[in-house]
Design an enzyme around this catalytic site. Structure first.
Site, mmCIF file in Angstrom:
data_model
loop_
_atom_site.group_PDB
_atom_site.id
_atom_site.type_symbol
_atom_site.label_atom_id
_atom_site.label_comp_id
_atom_site.label_asym_id
_atom_site.label_seq_id
_atom_site.Cartn_x
_atom_site.Cartn_y
_atom_site.Cartn_z
ATOM 1 N N SER A 1 0.841 -1.189 0.000
ATOM 2 C CA SER A 1 0.000 0.000 0.000
ATOM 3 C C SER A 1 0.884 1.250 0.000
ATOM 4 O O SER A 1 1.736 1.392 -0.866
ATOM 5 C CB SER A 1 -0.948 -0.041 1.203
ATOM 6 O OG SER A 1 -1.979 0.899 1.072
ATOM 7 N N ASP B 1 -8.323 -6.496 -5.345
ATOM 8 C CA ASP B 1 -8.007 -5.163 -4.836
ATOM 9 C C ASP B 1 -8.545 -4.107 -5.804
ATOM 10 O O ASP B 1 -8.090 -4.005 -6.939
ATOM 11 C CB ASP B 1 -6.497 -5.023 -4.684
ATOM 12 C CG ASP B 1 -6.063 -3.734 -3.990
ATOM 13 O OD1 ASP B 1 -6.922 -2.856 -3.774
ATOM 14 O OD2 ASP B 1 -4.863 -3.617 -3.682
ATOM 15 N N HIS C 1 -7.873 -5.311 -0.835
ATOM 16 C CA HIS C 1 -6.579 -4.675 -0.583
ATOM 17 C C HIS C 1 -5.898 -5.227 0.666
ATOM 18 O O HIS C 1 -4.666 -5.375 0.704
ATOM 19 C CB HIS C 1 -6.785 -3.163 -0.439
ATOM 20 C CG HIS C 1 -5.526 -2.392 -0.248
ATOM 21 N ND1 HIS C 1 -4.546 -2.308 -1.220
ATOM 22 C CD2 HIS C 1 -5.063 -1.665 0.809
ATOM 23 C CE1 HIS C 1 -3.548 -1.554 -0.785
ATOM 24 N NE2 HIS C 1 -3.836 -1.162 0.452
#
EC number: 2.3.1.31
Length: 493
Positions: A152, A317, A350
């Site tokens: 991320s 994601d 995610h």
């Protein structure tokens, strides 16, 4: 090998000795960086892995703090026998500047006023975060990182490391990330920031002596957390099940389990995170753009990258999509960077980079098991020329604390090698010149050789060091048994 925790750990702090010049042009004084380390740094300082955290993360990535109810946020992949094996690697994780877990941020004391910075804290970027990390790595006297890993926002830092300091990164693993924030990603962050700013207790950021804007921060976290999940995972986890009731309430109380879950996530977040830090860090994510707002192509942005790169995405994601990861792969490939790509299969969305530990460990272990000589060798190794005196060679060995010196031509091509044993023999026999004692038939390694082949050569010829040369015979560095012993079990060869 039994997989264990690194045990009880403590956070360390490094105070920068000078101002940190930021991308905006502002300067940040008296910067403190909170960090934790696990494992042992080898003699060559070549086994260090920097782990970069996401928006809500911190330096406590593994092990336990005294009194903790749970371990560090990536404890399931860091430790003896785990994916990031602390028996082999020296793991470093620091809290980003702008954060609220020990590193200098908006809740820190402004040295000019004696009060918390609040909104007087300067705007920071991902590049600034990485610049501060680089200061920490320099402090640890590590000239090159074996790897930089993160998911991320952590993946953004990984990519920025490759771009800002290409000579310092041997391998890189950006996970579930992007090379620039998209309009949709910026939009979600802005809604979260508005939730905080709209809280009546926010008080233009000056809330540290009064009520904290917990409702706004909780709402921001709820919004963000929705983007970390997938529709499928929410169905699997909650469906349309009701929370502690059998019928709809027909009011605005909490009806569904998913609502209760989001409330819990938001409320617990307020107990460990600063609202102003959320504003600053989310803004840094928005500003992240390796194409420099379109003035560069992504291929141009990656033109100096030297690391081997493993790009990992998550198929479900929708915050940082697989398409964005593939764009990174294509741009790196255009620059002939050694890059591989893997996609985690998961319904978690995610958050899979934190939850799919089995897949993640398998993929990363596979990448690291392909370790090459170039990944661990000492760069810019000390060398001598053929016309150097034995006395000069002896002094260089003492200064550099090495036992092997490649002898090179003016163009840097390998001519031979001289060892500490050769120097001792020369003194005893009263030789004057290197060409009287050096070995000309030298066993060498290529940078693209697997370290296993280098280990076999050393064992076969009973030597402890190999010069690393390119196809033209130019000396690039040195690899030793100490390099290899931290990465390969001692009885394997």
């Amino acid at each position: 090998m039994k997989k264990e925790s690194v045990g009880v750990v403590e956070t360390k702090y490094y105070n920068l000795s000078e101002e940190l010049k930021l991308e905006s042009g502002d300067r940040l004084k008296d910067v403190t960086i909170a960090y934790e380390t696990y494992g042992t740094l080898n003699k060559q300082k070549s086994n260090a892995i920097l782990v970069c955290h996401a928006l809500s993360g911190d330096a406590h990535v593994a092990g336990w703090h005294e009194g903790d109810r749970k371990p560090g946020w990536w404890d399931n992949i860091i430790g003896p026998g785990k994916c990031l094996d602390t028996d082999r690697y020296f793991i470093i994780c620091s809290n980003v500047i702008g954060g609220c877990q020990g590193s200098t941020g908006p809740s820190s004391t402004n040295p000019e006023t004696g009060k918390p910075y609040a909104l007087k804290f300067p705007i920071i970027t991902i590049k600034d975060m990485v610049k501060a990390q680089k200061k920490l790595i320099d402090h640890l006297e590590i000239k090159q990182l074996f790897s930089v890993v993160g998911g991320s926002m952590g993946g953004m830092q990984v990519l920025q490391w490759c771009v800002s300091y290409p000579d310092m990164v041997r391998s890189a693993i950006p996970i579930a990330t992007t090379s620039y924030s998209s309009p949709q990603q910026i939009a979600f962050n802005e809604v979260g920031r508005r939730a905080i700013i709209s809280d009546p207790h926010w008080n233009e950021g000056n809330y540290y002596t009064g009520e904290f804007p917990d409702n706004g921060l909780a709402l921001a976290r709820m919004i963000g957390h929705i983007t970390y999940l997938s529709n499928e995972s929410m169905y699997e986890k909650f469906g349309r099940r009701l929370q502690d009731k059998e019928e709809y309430g027909f009011d605005f109380s909490t009806d569904f389990e998913v609502e209760s879950y989001l409330h819990y996530q938001g409320n617990t977040f307020t107990k460990r995170f600063d609202a102003n830090s959320y504003l600053y860090i989310s803004k840094a994510i928005d500003y992240f753009d390796l194409t420099e707002n379109g003035t560069l192509s992504l291929s141009e942005a990656f033109k100096d990258v030297k690391a081997r790169v493993l790009v990992i995405s998550v198929d479900s994601d929708w915050l940082y999509t697989p398409a964005e990861s593939k764009e990174i792969v294509m741009a790196l490939t255009a620059n002939e960077v050694e890059v591989s790509y893997c996609q985690i299969k998961s319904s978690y969305g995610h958050d899979a980079f934190l939850l799919e530990i089995g897949q993640l460990s398998y993929i990363i272990n596979g990448f690291y098991s392909e370790t090459l000589v170039v990944d661990v060798m000492t760069l810019n190794a000390a060398t001598v020329t053929e016309d150097s005196s034995i006395e000069e060679a002896a002094e260089l060995m003492l200064d550099e604390k090495v036992t092997h010196l490649p002898v090179v031509s003016e163009e840097g091509k390998m001519l031979g090698i001289v060892t500490a044993w050769d120097i001792s023999k020369a003194v005893a026999l009263k030789y004057d010149k290197l060409d009287e004692i050096m070995t000309r038939d030298v066993i060498t390694a290529l940078p693209q050789d697997p370290i296993e082949s280098a280990a076999i050569k050393m064992r076969k010829h009973n030597i402890s060091s190999l010069p690393v040369v390119n196809d033209q015979g130019r000396v690039l560095g040195l690899i030793t048994t100490d390099h290899i012993s931290t990465l390969i079990a001692g009885d394997k060869y």
